[in-house]
Design a protein around this motif. Structure first.
Motif, PDB file in Angstrom:
ATOM      1  N   ARG A   1       0.821  -1.219   0.000  1.00 53.64           N
ATOM      2  CA  ARG A   1       0.000   0.000   0.000  1.00 53.64           C
ATOM      3  C   ARG A   1       0.848   1.259   0.000  1.00 53.64           C
ATOM      4  O   ARG A   1       0.368   2.334  -0.347  1.00 53.64           O
TER       5      ARG A   1
ATOM      6  N   ASN B   1       1.368   2.682  -3.766  1.00 51.12           N
ATOM      7  CA  ASN B   1       0.481   3.692  -4.368  1.00 51.12           C
ATOM      8  C   ASN B   1       0.012   4.698  -3.326  1.00 51.12           C
ATOM      9  O   ASN B   1      -1.015   5.347  -3.480  1.00 51.12           O
TER      10      ASN B   1
ATOM     11  N   LEU C   1      -1.329   4.588  -0.461  1.00 55.01           N
ATOM     12  CA  LEU C   1      -2.470   4.476   0.440  1.00 55.01           C
ATOM     13  C   LEU C   1      -1.947   4.534   1.866  1.00 55.01           C
ATOM     14  O   LEU C   1      -2.670   4.870   2.795  1.00 55.01           O
TER      15      LEU C   1
ATOM     16  N   ASP D   1      -0.364  11.525  -7.632  1.00 54.91           N
ATOM     17  CA  ASP D   1      -1.360  11.311  -8.688  1.00 54.91           C
ATOM     18  C   ASP D   1      -0.755  10.573  -9.870  1.00 54.91           C
ATOM     19  O   ASP D   1      -1.367   9.666 -10.436  1.00 54.91           O
TER      20      ASP D   1
ATOM     21  N   ARG E   1      -0.353   6.949  -9.000  1.00 59.56           N
ATOM     22  CA  ARG E   1      -1.618   6.214  -8.901  1.00 59.56           C
ATOM     23  C   ARG E   1      -2.226   5.940 -10.269  1.00 59.56           C
ATOM     24  O   ARG E   1      -2.955   4.964 -10.453  1.00 59.56           O
ATOM     25  N   ARG E   2      -1.947   6.816 -11.217  1.00 60.56           N
ATOM     26  CA  ARG E   2      -2.455   6.569 -12.573  1.00 60.56           C
ATOM     27  C   ARG E   2      -1.803   5.351 -13.201  1.00 60.56           C
ATOM     28  O   ARG E   2      -2.393   4.703 -14.057  1.00 60.56           O
TER      29      ARG E   2
ATOM     30  N   MET F   1      -4.586  -1.509  -8.372  1.00 61.33           N
ATOM     31  CA  MET F   1      -4.596  -2.276  -7.125  1.00 61.33           C
ATOM     32  C   MET F   1      -5.867  -3.092  -7.005  1.00 61.33           C
ATOM     33  O   MET F   1      -6.956  -2.616  -7.309  1.00 61.33           O
TER      34      MET F   1
ATOM     35  N   PHE G   1      -8.039  -5.393  -4.235  1.00 59.87           N
ATOM     36  CA  PHE G   1      -8.140  -5.538  -2.782  1.00 59.87           C
ATOM     37  C   PHE G   1      -8.742  -6.883  -2.392  1.00 59.87           C
ATOM     38  O   PHE G   1      -9.444  -7.516  -3.182  1.00 59.87           O
TER      39      PHE G   1
ATOM     40  N   ASN H   1     -13.849  -4.026  -3.084  1.00 61.36           N
ATOM     41  CA  ASN H   1     -14.079  -2.576  -3.066  1.00 61.36           C
ATOM     42  C   ASN H   1     -14.633  -2.047  -4.379  1.00 61.36           C
ATOM     43  O   ASN H   1     -14.255  -0.973  -4.839  1.00 61.36           O
ATOM     44  N   LEU H   2     -15.568  -2.795  -4.970  1.00 61.45           N
ATOM     45  CA  LEU H   2     -16.265  -2.248  -6.142  1.00 61.45           C
ATOM     46  C   LEU H   2     -17.224  -1.163  -5.661  1.00 61.45           C
ATOM     47  O   LEU H   2     -17.586  -1.118  -4.491  1.00 61.45           O
TER      48      LEU H   2
ATOM     49  N   SER I   1     -12.846   5.707 -14.033  1.00 62.90           N
ATOM     50  CA  SER I   1     -11.524   6.294 -13.932  1.00 62.90           C
ATOM     51  C   SER I   1     -10.935   6.682 -15.295  1.00 62.90           C
ATOM     52  O   SER I   1     -10.380   7.775 -15.433  1.00 62.90           O
TER      53      SER I   1
ATOM     54  N   ARG J   1     -11.381  -3.527 -13.766  1.00 67.61           N
ATOM     55  CA  ARG J   1     -11.464  -2.102 -13.470  1.00 67.61           C
ATOM     56  C   ARG J   1     -10.068  -1.490 -13.373  1.00 67.61           C
ATOM     57  O   ARG J   1      -9.818  -0.401 -13.903  1.00 67.61           O
ATOM     58  N   SER J   2      -9.161  -2.190 -12.709  1.00 65.60           N
ATOM     59  CA  SER J   2      -7.794  -1.681 -12.606  1.00 65.60           C
ATOM     60  C   SER J   2      -7.112  -1.669 -13.964  1.00 65.60           C
ATOM     61  O   SER J   2      -6.412  -0.720 -14.309  1.00 65.60           O
TER      62      SER J   2
ATOM     63  N   MET K   1      -7.305   1.209 -16.553  1.00 64.20           N
ATOM     64  CA  MET K   1      -6.412   2.367 -16.476  1.00 64.20           C
ATOM     65  C   MET K   1      -5.097   2.076 -17.188  1.00 64.20           C
ATOM     66  O   MET K   1      -4.207   2.916 -17.211  1.00 64.20           O
TER      67      MET K   1
END
Ligand SMILES: Nc1ncnc2c1ncn2[C@@H]1O[C@H](COP(=O)(O)OP(=O)(O)OP(=O)(O)O)[C@@H](O)[C@H]1O
Ligand SMILES: [Mg+2]
Lengths: 357, 252
Positions: B55, B58, B60, B83, B86-87, B91, B93, B97-98, B111, B159-160, B163
């Protein structure tokens, strides 16, 4: 998961059995309820309907009747609804009222929410003010100390909520901010405002504010009351929104940040939509409270719906029929509040649909 | 050391990393480089600081001492750098965490649209590509709450990926899943590893580690105890603590 077999449709008798007479104590309660209804309803019906005086009638006719005097409402309804607004011009507040109701109706559609609706509201409010004030386009000027009744009550509520709600979101976010100065400021604001009754805020806005202003500068009275209402409800709404924010798991923030969303993007797209959905019951509760609390502006001599009614029945001829007056405006308040309550239930189901966690 | 950090092949460079939670020393002098395309599996007992370590990558979590560079960008308090990192870092989890109020497709396009500024159409096409890659394109219109755990985790991976990150971090991606759905997620991860993605995975799936890892890192009490290729790690562990851990985990 195996679904339970659908229950067989119950007949009326079975329904009664299951819901009203399922056991000994339920049976007693049902009978007691029935008894009270039987005792209370007929006299109420006699008073409100059967023996009531409807339509136009002389006060003396009412005095002779044993029922309610709805003739009083018939006689005074324009005074109650529009207060001291010049009689001949009362089509203007009526039109304004219709405009507000239409806009509220349009705003109920969740798909309509967006920039366009906000612009429409801006235009509608401008038109409303123009209509009420006049002084242009051949409309005679009506100073706003003559505004009153239902339009005043509604506009204080609508503008109050429209400004207090966004403000409360910033307050709630600020209260959870990582920056100590912002956090403390928001906290102090919320605690201070919540610590005083709305009445004293209205008084302060009305009588103390002018003391701080340079001589010659004066703020409009309606505006002062409006500001007090906004400041007051923003503090309460902020706490409701904060409750919603606290219900959102940490993982949602982390996922949003891990995806590169900025703080404001994360709040706007991820956190607030969920938080506000959670907080809807609490928020609507405050909305309803605020709508009724606008009647407190009477103490700074604004003629809201309640005061307009009381002024209307000050007429010696009709004074004895004040109960009918209170019943009449109670009905108006009830209809609006009931609508808000129902709408909040509808919104809750809308927000919940599809997203069982 | 400094030369290797600057070299273009290093995706993550950690040098003398320390972190404390009050008195608790959760990261103790972590030194590790991860090369482009490398797959690192991190394991260790509960509370050893594995999650905290990845963590930090990125941001966190914030490290308090030492240097951490991700794809040439050093992580400091500079928000711009954070930023930027993170782009480029995805990540996944343990608990997915949707975003429950958005559909699967919206979860994936959010995103790219808001952070990358892609046109919606474009973002949706890309999202469908990745949803196909994790083998659930037919769920695009559903809400996360309507999917099984394994499906949700695959959405989270897609989702990840939307990006188009250079590095993927996984924090126990299969720990919250039913045993029979673990493999569907692992298959997707293996697939991803074969495509050359740089990956850091915290996991206790030793089969996965053997199959795809270039290196297995064992942590205990905030320290890296051992880091070696899987065959070496599993067959000839150097430290006593590693042997103890392996005997516990493999006996299950
Ligand atoms: N926010 C926090 N505040 C205080 N202590 C924390 C915090 N987060 C983690 N810790 C502690 O730091 C230590 C390392 O936590 P971490 O989550 O990195 O362990 P882990 O190796 O991922 O364990 P697990 O396998 O259980 O996930 C633990 O002892 C934990 O209790
Ligand atoms: Mg962990």
């Amino acid at each position: 998961m195996a679904a339970a077999p659908a229950p067989p449709r119950l007949g009326a008798v079975a329904w009664l059995r299951a819901n009203l007479f399922s056991n000994w104590s339920n049976t007693v309660l049902t009978l007691l309820g029935l008894f009270l209804l039987v005792r209370a309803l007929p006299p109420l019906f006699d008073w409100g309907v059967a023996h009531a005086v409807w339509g136009a009638a002389d006060p003396d006719v009412c005095k002779a009747a044993s029922g309610a005097c709805w003739a009083m409402i018939h006689e005074k309804y324009r005074l109650i609804l529009f207060g001291r607004y010049p009689y001949a011009e009362q089509w203007r507040p009526l039109l304004g009222l219709v405009l507000l109701v239409v806009m509220i109706g349009l705003s109920c559609n969740r798909n309509a929410w967006g920039l366009r609706l906000a612009e429409a509201w801006g235009a509608a409010l401008a038109a409303w003010l123009l209509l009420m004030w006049g002084g242009v386009a051949g409309l005679t000027f009506v100073p706003n100390n003559l505004w009153g009744g239902l339009p005043l009550t509604l506009i204080l509520t609508v503008i109050g909520l429209a400004i207090a709600f966004p403000l409360s979101i910033f307050l709630a976010l600020g209260r959870r901010s990582r920056m100590p100065v912002i956090r403390i400021l928001c906290r102090v604001y919320i605690e201070l405002i919540r610590g005083v009754p709305l009445i004293s805020l209205l008084f302060m806005a009305s009588f103390m504010l002018p003391l701080f202003l340079p001589t010659g500068v004066s703020i409009d009275e309606v505006l002062r009351a409006q500001v007090a209402i906004i400041l007051f409800s923003a503090a309460y709404l902020a706490e409701a929104v904060r409750g919603g924010l606290q219900a959102i798991p940490k993982g949602q923030h982390e996922a949003a940040h891990a995806l590169g969303l900025s703080y404001w993007q994360a709040q706007r797209k991820i956190i607030l939509p969920q938080a506000i959905a959670v907080a809807i019951p609490a928020i609507v509760n405050i909305f309803i409270g605020l709508f009724k609390d606008t009647s407190l502006v009477a103490i700074v001599s604004l003629t809201d719906l309640l005061l307009a009614m009381r002024q209307a029945i000050a007429d010696p001829q009709w004074r004895r029929f004040f109960v009918e007056g209170y019943v009449f405006i109670a009905l108006i308040y009830f209809v609006v509040c009931f609508f808000m309550s129902k709408y909040s239930q509808y919104l809750e189901t809308q927000f919940r649909s599809g997203q069982q966690r | 050391m400094a030369a290797s950090a600057a070299s273009a092949g290093t995706m993550v460079h950690m040098q003398g990393l320390h972190k404390w939670y009050g008195q608790l020393h959760v990261l103790n002098d972590i030194n590790m480089d991860v090369a482009r395309g490398e797959r690192v599996v991190i394991c260790g007992p509960s509370g050893s600081g594995k999650s905290t370590l990845i963590r930090c990558i990125n941001r966190l979590e914030e490290h308090q001492q030492g240097r951490l560079t991700v794809d040439g960008v050093e992580l400091t308090n500079d928000l711009k750098n954070i930023d930027a990192v993170r782009r480029e870092v995805g990540m996944v989890f343990q608990h997915f965490n949707l975003f429950p109020h958005l559909t699967v497709l919206e979860n994936c396009t959010l995103s790219p649209i808001w952070v990358r500024g892609r046109p919606r159409r474009d973002a949706e096409e890309l999202a469908m590509q990745y949803l196909e890659r994790v083998r659930i394109p037919e769920q695009a219109g559903k809400y996360p709450g309507q999917l099984s755990g394994g499906q949700q985790q695959r959405v989270a991976i897609a989702r990840s990926l939307c990006m188009q990150p250079n590095i993927m971090l996984f924090d126990e991606p299969t720990s919250a899943l039913d045993p029979e759905t673990i493999s569907e997620v692992l298959d997707v991860m293996i697939d991803l590893a074969e495509s050359g993605m740089t990956m850091l995975c915290v996991t206790h799936e030793m089969g996965f580690a053997r199959q795809v890892a270039n290196r297995v890192v064992f942590m205990d009490a905030g320290e890296i105890i051992e880091a070696s290729p899987p065959e070496m790690f599993f067959n000839h562990p150097q430290s006593e603590r590693t042997r103890l851990f392996l005997s516990q985990i493999l006996s299950h």
